[in-house]
Every structure is written in structure tokens, then in C-alpha cells.
Design a protein around this motif. Structure first.
Motif, PDB file in Angstrom:
ATOM      1  N   HIS A   1      41.778   9.025  43.766  1.00  0.00           N
ATOM      2  CA  HIS A   1      41.531  10.366  43.246  1.00  0.00           C
ATOM      3  C   HIS A   1      41.051  11.208  44.422  1.00  0.00           C
ATOM      4  O   HIS A   1      40.077  10.845  45.107  1.00  0.00           O
ATOM      5  CB  HIS A   1      40.479  10.364  42.129  1.00  0.00           C
ATOM      6  CG  HIS A   1      41.032   9.963  40.805  1.00  0.00           C
ATOM      7  ND1 HIS A   1      40.817   8.712  40.252  1.00  0.00           N
ATOM      8  CD2 HIS A   1      41.804  10.647  39.910  1.00  0.00           C
ATOM      9  CE1 HIS A   1      41.424   8.644  39.072  1.00  0.00           C
ATOM     10  NE2 HIS A   1      42.029   9.805  38.843  1.00  0.00           N
TER      11      HIS A   1
ATOM     12  N   TRP B   1      44.165  15.342  42.787  1.00  0.00           N
ATOM     13  CA  TRP B   1      45.307  14.431  42.898  1.00  0.00           C
ATOM     14  C   TRP B   1      44.927  13.052  42.376  1.00  0.00           C
ATOM     15  O   TRP B   1      43.813  12.582  42.607  1.00  0.00           O
ATOM     16  CB  TRP B   1      45.740  14.291  44.353  1.00  0.00           C
ATOM     17  CG  TRP B   1      46.491  15.467  44.896  1.00  0.00           C
ATOM     18  CD1 TRP B   1      45.965  16.579  45.492  1.00  0.00           C
ATOM     19  CD2 TRP B   1      47.911  15.639  44.887  1.00  0.00           C
ATOM     20  NE1 TRP B   1      46.969  17.440  45.858  1.00  0.00           N
ATOM     21  CE2 TRP B   1      48.170  16.893  45.500  1.00  0.00           C
ATOM     22  CE3 TRP B   1      48.981  14.879  44.427  1.00  0.00           C
ATOM     23  CZ2 TRP B   1      49.464  17.381  45.662  1.00  0.00           C
ATOM     24  CZ3 TRP B   1      50.265  15.363  44.590  1.00  0.00           C
ATOM     25  CH2 TRP B   1      50.506  16.596  45.195  1.00  0.00           C
ATOM     26  N   GLN B   2      45.863  12.419  41.669  1.00  0.00           N
ATOM     27  CA  GLN B   2      45.762  10.995  41.364  1.00  0.00           C
ATOM     28  C   GLN B   2      46.985  10.338  41.976  1.00  0.00           C
ATOM     29  O   GLN B   2      48.124  10.657  41.607  1.00  0.00           O
ATOM     30  CB  GLN B   2      45.733  10.711  39.864  1.00  0.00           C
ATOM     31  CG  GLN B   2      45.691   9.209  39.553  1.00  0.00           C
ATOM     32  CD  GLN B   2      45.780   8.910  38.072  1.00  0.00           C
ATOM     33  OE1 GLN B   2      45.045   9.504  37.281  1.00  0.00           O
ATOM     34  NE2 GLN B   2      46.688   8.015  37.685  1.00  0.00           N
ATOM     35  N   ILE B   3      46.766   9.450  42.942  1.00  0.00           N
ATOM     36  CA  ILE B   3      47.861   8.789  43.649  1.00  0.00           C
ATOM     37  C   ILE B   3      47.670   7.289  43.529  1.00  0.00           C
ATOM     38  O   ILE B   3      46.642   6.743  43.958  1.00  0.00           O
ATOM     39  CB  ILE B   3      47.904   9.215  45.129  1.00  0.00           C
ATOM     40  CG1 ILE B   3      47.983  10.739  45.244  1.00  0.00           C
ATOM     41  CG2 ILE B   3      49.095   8.568  45.832  1.00  0.00           C
ATOM     42  CD1 ILE B   3      47.927  11.257  46.658  1.00  0.00           C
TER      43      ILE B   3
ATOM     44  N   ALA C   1      52.317   9.793  41.835  1.00  0.00           N
ATOM     45  CA  ALA C   1      51.426  10.867  42.276  1.00  0.00           C
ATOM     46  C   ALA C   1      51.446  11.980  41.242  1.00  0.00           C
ATOM     47  O   ALA C   1      52.507  12.363  40.753  1.00  0.00           O
ATOM     48  CB  ALA C   1      51.859  11.400  43.642  1.00  0.00           C
ATOM     49  N   ASP C   2      50.273  12.495  40.898  1.00  0.00           N
ATOM     50  CA  ASP C   2      50.157  13.599  39.957  1.00  0.00           C
ATOM     51  C   ASP C   2      49.012  14.489  40.421  1.00  0.00           C
ATOM     52  O   ASP C   2      48.096  14.042  41.120  1.00  0.00           O
ATOM     53  CB  ASP C   2      49.889  13.077  38.553  1.00  0.00           C
ATOM     54  CG  ASP C   2      50.091  14.162  37.483  1.00  0.00           C
ATOM     55  OD1 ASP C   2      50.749  15.176  37.796  1.00  0.00           O
ATOM     56  OD2 ASP C   2      49.579  14.001  36.364  1.00  0.00           O
ATOM     57  N   VAL C   3      49.053  15.760  40.007  1.00  0.00           N
ATOM     58  CA  VAL C   3      48.027  16.703  40.431  1.00  0.00           C
ATOM     59  C   VAL C   3      47.795  17.715  39.322  1.00  0.00           C
ATOM     60  O   VAL C   3      48.721  18.088  38.590  1.00  0.00           O
ATOM     61  CB  VAL C   3      48.442  17.402  41.746  1.00  0.00           C
ATOM     62  CG1 VAL C   3      49.712  18.219  41.578  1.00  0.00           C
ATOM     63  CG2 VAL C   3      47.319  18.279  42.284  1.00  0.00           C
TER      64      VAL C   3
ATOM     65  N   ALA D   1      47.951  12.673  50.589  1.00  0.00           N
ATOM     66  CA  ALA D   1      48.112  13.810  49.671  1.00  0.00           C
ATOM     67  C   ALA D   1      49.147  14.789  50.200  1.00  0.00           C
ATOM     68  O   ALA D   1      49.967  15.317  49.430  1.00  0.00           O
ATOM     69  CB  ALA D   1      46.767  14.504  49.470  1.00  0.00           C
TER      70      ALA D   1
ATOM     71  N   ALA E   1      52.557  15.842  48.234  1.00  0.00           N
ATOM     72  CA  ALA E   1      52.846  17.237  47.932  1.00  0.00           C
ATOM     73  C   ALA E   1      54.215  17.647  48.460  1.00  0.00           C
ATOM     74  O   ALA E   1      54.972  18.365  47.791  1.00  0.00           O
ATOM     75  CB  ALA E   1      51.760  18.130  48.532  1.00  0.00           C
TER      76      ALA E   1
ATOM     77  N   THR F   1      45.263  20.233  52.136  1.00  0.00           N
ATOM     78  CA  THR F   1      43.964  19.620  51.882  1.00  0.00           C
ATOM     79  C   THR F   1      42.788  20.344  52.543  1.00  0.00           C
ATOM     80  O   THR F   1      41.666  19.863  52.458  1.00  0.00           O
ATOM     81  CB  THR F   1      43.958  18.154  52.358  1.00  0.00           C
ATOM     82  OG1 THR F   1      44.152  18.121  53.781  1.00  0.00           O
ATOM     83  CG2 THR F   1      45.053  17.354  51.672  1.00  0.00           C
TER      84      THR F   1
ATOM     85  N   GLN G   1      48.817  24.484  47.406  1.00  0.00           N
ATOM     86  CA  GLN G   1      48.128  24.001  46.204  1.00  0.00           C
ATOM     87  C   GLN G   1      48.698  24.631  44.937  1.00  0.00           C
ATOM     88  O   GLN G   1      48.946  23.934  43.938  1.00  0.00           O
ATOM     89  CB  GLN G   1      46.635  24.317  46.308  1.00  0.00           C
ATOM     90  CG  GLN G   1      45.853  23.410  47.213  1.00  0.00           C
ATOM     91  CD  GLN G   1      44.371  23.713  47.128  1.00  0.00           C
ATOM     92  OE1 GLN G   1      43.936  24.846  47.278  1.00  0.00           O
ATOM     93  NE2 GLN G   1      43.583  22.698  46.873  1.00  0.00           N
TER      94      GLN G   1
ATOM     95  N   CYS H   1      52.094  23.140  44.035  1.00  0.00           N
ATOM     96  CA  CYS H   1      52.029  21.765  43.525  1.00  0.00           C
ATOM     97  C   CYS H   1      51.481  21.706  42.103  1.00  0.00           C
ATOM     98  O   CYS H   1      52.007  20.975  41.255  1.00  0.00           O
ATOM     99  CB  CYS H   1      51.168  20.907  44.456  1.00  0.00           C
ATOM    100  SG  CYS H   1      51.948  20.531  46.027  1.00  0.00           S
TER     101      CYS H   1
END
Length: 487
Positions: free
Chosen positions: A91, A150-152, A163-165, A251, A255, A356, A368, A371
Motif C-alpha cells: 500500500h 495504490w495497492q500493488i 495494481a489499483d489506485v 508505483a 501508473a 510519487t 495522479q 490514474c
């Protein structure tokens, strides 16, 4: 491109006052932004007081930040976990600057003028006012903050599998610094989060090697005061510096893939370096007694170097020259902005974007927003689409100014380092020549780590790639000039 971070430690109050005065003059000459316009400060304070938190509550995640000691502009926070059945879950929360900056407002306009935070030996010139960058937008511990989260998910080898954001409200628990974390890891008794940071960081470094990517362990350059004047030194990066960088790169690559799949985005690209760049580095390696057998690939050479050794540290700083072709590419196929023919970043051997560090870099706010919208299946905000094509030029201008600042600061510090040593001889090697005037070129001293112009008598060509003794003829901090001639 990695920066040479410079800190000046003066011998006494008079030296300190002189150096700071010279740096003030440099900022004036380069027209570096100074005080904030009143309307910008007013808008920033209003935004800090009224910003709304996202509806998704992720404050249960025990996030931690990792930055240099004393840092307050905290862009990122992370939480690391093992996945059932093997692998890892990362995370990664990033400060949501868009929650505070109104498109078209005074704060937005000032950020577009500044483009990025600038670093001088004695201070930094920030992108956003401190009420945001060190306050309401910073991921300070114990405070609920709007973030892009982010969850990767990674497999046991560190490769990305998901990967999700999304936007989220987060609350960091701890503010850690690199030195303390490295000590904890080296002691053999780190807490579980730091154990995972080392595991994931090392796994991602192996993934990078397998792709053919290269991360430069560029040391921090310090100018230390001694009884005899100034002397350069280096602080080699710690392993934890690299592990932390790998999480950020993770990240940025996730992205970039999201953007490429959707046909809209803002990439950070870098073409492969020309052969002339490697030829120059071979001359530098020769100058600095860095063995580079003809059959040894560049990537393998970099991984063989020890940044704790001064001559290796100096060579790694020279290697940053191969990254000078990096730039931004905006694309939106629906609006007629084509994607790049080669979307890769040569140093990473993968597509990549900057997303980031929005507190310190303008482009990250656009990345950002793109994404978050793409991951939610929503249209990209109109202000992003309408201005996306302008961002590469804005960033190019900001980077040119940052390069000028860096070069001017290095020139000033080197002139201060050598001030009063005119007539002294040094060991050096010729690393570059003027094609039209081969009696003029650039020499790299073996000690101290200085590069400067050298000019021989008319008709006497400098020996490219060879060692020679040179004599310091000029060291003038007022004009930031250092000159040598063959001894």
C-alpha cells in the motif's frame, strides 16, 4: 536524472557569511522565485483550512514515511504485508495535492511558474507554500490526510500481479529516517515492516537487473571545511535508500502501464545513450582508476562499484550524464496526441511516469489525476485533458532551470574549494576536447573530485583520455570560474 546534492559546511562565521552571500547573488541572477505573492498565500491557507477528506477511509492502515531527518514535506507513506499463499502487498499513499490546488487559481498559476522545488546548498525553494507542503498536504504522522492510495500485489519474486489506485483518507503512524532504518536492519532486529521493506526492495532490484535496468547509487557530495580550506567528500547511499526508491519506481511503472493501456497519460521517457556517452565514461573511468574491461557491460560495471570509495563515487556522479536525454511525453489518442513510438525509460528498461512526488514536482499532479480517473473508469477531469499537452514544455523549462541551478552551485562550490590554491599542480585526465580548438578541453582531477576547463598553449593539443599534471590558474568564486593549464 539524479541530482548531486550539495551541502556547504563553512569553517567559520566569515566563511559561512561569504558563501551564503554568493548564493543569494546567484539566486538573484537566475531570477529564482522568492517570497510568495499574497494572493497565493491566502489561497493556500484557505485550501488548508477547507480541504475535504475522501470518503474512502483507509486510516486503519499503519502507514509509515521514510525521508531524510527533519523532512516535513512528506509525499509518500507505505504499508507492506505478506499475501496469503506467497508474495507481497504494497500500500503506497501519495499526497493528494489536487485536493488543495484549484485549477486556474493563483496557487495553480504560481506552481506552473515554479514547476519544481529547487535545491541550493544552503536552502530549498519549494513548489508549494509551507502551509501545504509542510502542513495540510504533507503526510505527517497522526494526521488524517487526503491521499492517492495504490495497492500493488507482487508475486514471491517481486513481479507485479495486480495494481489499483483510488483516493482515500489515510493517517501515517510513524515518520522514519534512512539512517535509523538502516541501523535497525543492520542490527538484525528490525520490526516486521522494515524486514519486508528489505525483502521487497531486494526483490525489486533483482527484477530491475533481469529487465536490464540500472539504478545509480549516486553519493551525496559534501564540501567539508578543513584547516587547509575546503575539501569534497561523499556520503554513499545506504541499501535502504535503494529499497525505498524501488517502492516509488514500482508505483511509477504501474501508473505508466495503466496510462498506456488507456491511451492517455504523461510518461517519463529516456532513449538509449549514444556510444559517444559511453566513450566519455571510459575516459573518466581511466582517469579515476576504475577498472572497466572492454568485455564488461556497463550495467555490470555499475553494480561492481562501491560508492563508499571516493573514486567510485566520483565516477558514479559522471554516470548521471547518460540520463540527460530524459523528458516528458504527453499523449491522448482521443484528442490526437499520439503515444510515443518508444514509451520506455532506458535506465529502468520499462515504461515509467513521475507520480510519487506531487509536493515537489508539478507533473505528478497531472499523472495522479489521470490514474485515479482511469482506475475508476471515469473520464479524466477536463482541466487535465485541456492542459495535458502543455505539461512537457513546462517541465522542460523547469528542468533546464534546475540544471542551471545545479551547475552554478557546483561551479561556485568548486571555486570556493580551490580558492587561494592558484599555482598548485594536480593529477588529472583529459575527458573532453573542443572539436574546433583541441588545445582546449575539460579535465577531471583525481583528487579533489573537480571537473574544469583546461587550456594549453596554441598549437599544443591536449591528450584526450590521457593523464597529465595540470596547474590551477584561476579559482574565482565571484564568477564561479575554475581554470587549469598543463603544468
Amino acid at each position: 536524472m539524479p541530482r548531486r546534492h550539495l551541502r556547504v559546511r563553512a569553517a567559520d562565521a566569515a566563511d559561512s557569511a561569504r558563501i551564503h552571500s554568493e548564493l543569494d547573488q546567484l539566486r538573484a541572477r537566475l531570477e529564482i522565485p522568492g517570497d510568495w505573492p499574497p494572493e497565493v498565500l491566502a489561497e493556500a491557507e484557505q485550501a488548508a483550512a477547507t480541504a475535504k477528506l475522501p470518503g474512502y477511509d483507509a486510516t486503519e492502515l499503519p502507514l509509515f514515511t521514510l525521508d531524510p531527518p527533519g523532512s516535513l514535506d512528506l509525499d509518500q507513506a507505505m504499508h507492506l504485508a505478506r499475501r496469503p499463499g506467497g508474495g507481497y502487498r504494497v500500500h503506497y499513499a501519495i499526497a493528494d495535492v489536487a485536493a488543495f490546488v484549484r485549477p486556474g487559481g493563483a496557487l495553480d498559476a504560481e506552481a506552473r511558474r515554479r514547476v519544481q522545488t529547487l535545491y541550493f546548498p544552503d536552502r530549498r525553494v519549494p513548489l508549494h507554500p509551507a502551509v501545504l507542503s509542510e502542513g495540510a498536504a504533507s503526510l505527517l504522522p497522526g494526521e488524517p490526510r487526503p491521499a492517492v492510495l495504490w495497492q500493488i500485489d507482487l508475486d514471491p519474486d517481486g513481479a507485479t500481479v495486480l495494481a489499483d489506485v483510488r483516493r482515500a483518507t489515510v493517517r501515517s503512524r510513524r515518520r522514519l529516517d534512512y539512517g535509523a532504518v538502516q541501523v535497525a536492519v543492520d542490527s538484525g532486529h528490525p520490526d516486521p515492516q522494515l524486514t519486508l521493506l528489505a525483502e521487497i526492495g531486494l526483490a525489486r532490484e533483482l527484477q530491475e537487473q533481469a529487465r536490464g535496468g540500472i539504478s545509480l547509487p549516486v553519493p551525496e557530495q559534501e564540501i567539508e571545511a578543513t584547516a587547509d580550506g575546503y575539501r569534497p567528500g561523499y556520503r554513499a547511499p545506504r541499501p535502504v535508500d535503494g529499497w525505498n526508491a524501488q517502492i516509488s519506481l514500482l508505483a511509477g511503472m504501474a501508473a505508466a502501464e495503466l496510462m498506456l493501456d488507456a491511451g492517455t497519460g504523461l510518461l517519463r521517457t529516456l532513449p538509449a545513450a549514444p556510444e559517444s556517452g559511453y566513450a566519455r565514461l571510459r575516459r573518466c573511468a581511466h582517469a579515476l582508476y576504475v577498472p572497466w574491461p572492454p568485455a564488461l557491460p556497463y550495467a555490470a560495471l555499475i553494480r561492481s562499484l562501491d560508492p563508499h570509495l571516493p573514486h567510485h563515487a566520483a565516477f558514479l556522479n559522471e554516470c548521471t550524464g547518460l540520463l540527460r536525454g530524459a523528458g516528458y511525453h504527453a499523449f491522448d489518442t482521443a484528442r490526437g496526441l499520439p503515444a510515443p513510438a518508444d514509451p520506455g525509460h532506458a535506465a529502468l528498461a520499462a515504461p515509467y511516469t513521475h507520480c510519487t512526488a506531487p509536493l515537489r514536482r508539478l507533473a505528478d499532479r497531472w499523472a495522479q489525476e489521470i490514474c485515479v480517473a482511469l482506475a475508476a473508469g471515469e473520464p479524466v477531469p477536463s482541466w487535465v485533458g485541456d492542459s495535458l499537452a502543455e505539461v512537457p514544455a513546462l517541465m522542460a523549462g523547469g528542468e533546464r532551470r534546475a540544471h542551471e541551478v545545479e551547475r552554478a552551485c557546483v561551479d561556485l562550490v568548486e571555486a570556493e574549494l580551490l580558492r587561494g590554491r592558484e599555482g598548485e599542480d594536480f593529477d588529472a585526465v583529459v575527458v573532453d576536447l573542443d572539436e574546433r580548438r583541441p588545445e582546449v578541453g575539460t579535465v577531471q582531477l583525481t583528487e579533489p573530485a573537480v571537473r574544469a576547463r583546461c587550456e594549453s598553449a596554441a598549437g599544443h593539443h591536449l591528450p584526450l583520455g590521457e593523464r597529465l599534471r595540470v596547474r590551477l590558474t584561476r579559482a574565482d568564486p565571484a564568477t564561479r570560474t575554475v581554470r587549469f593549464a598543463p603544468a
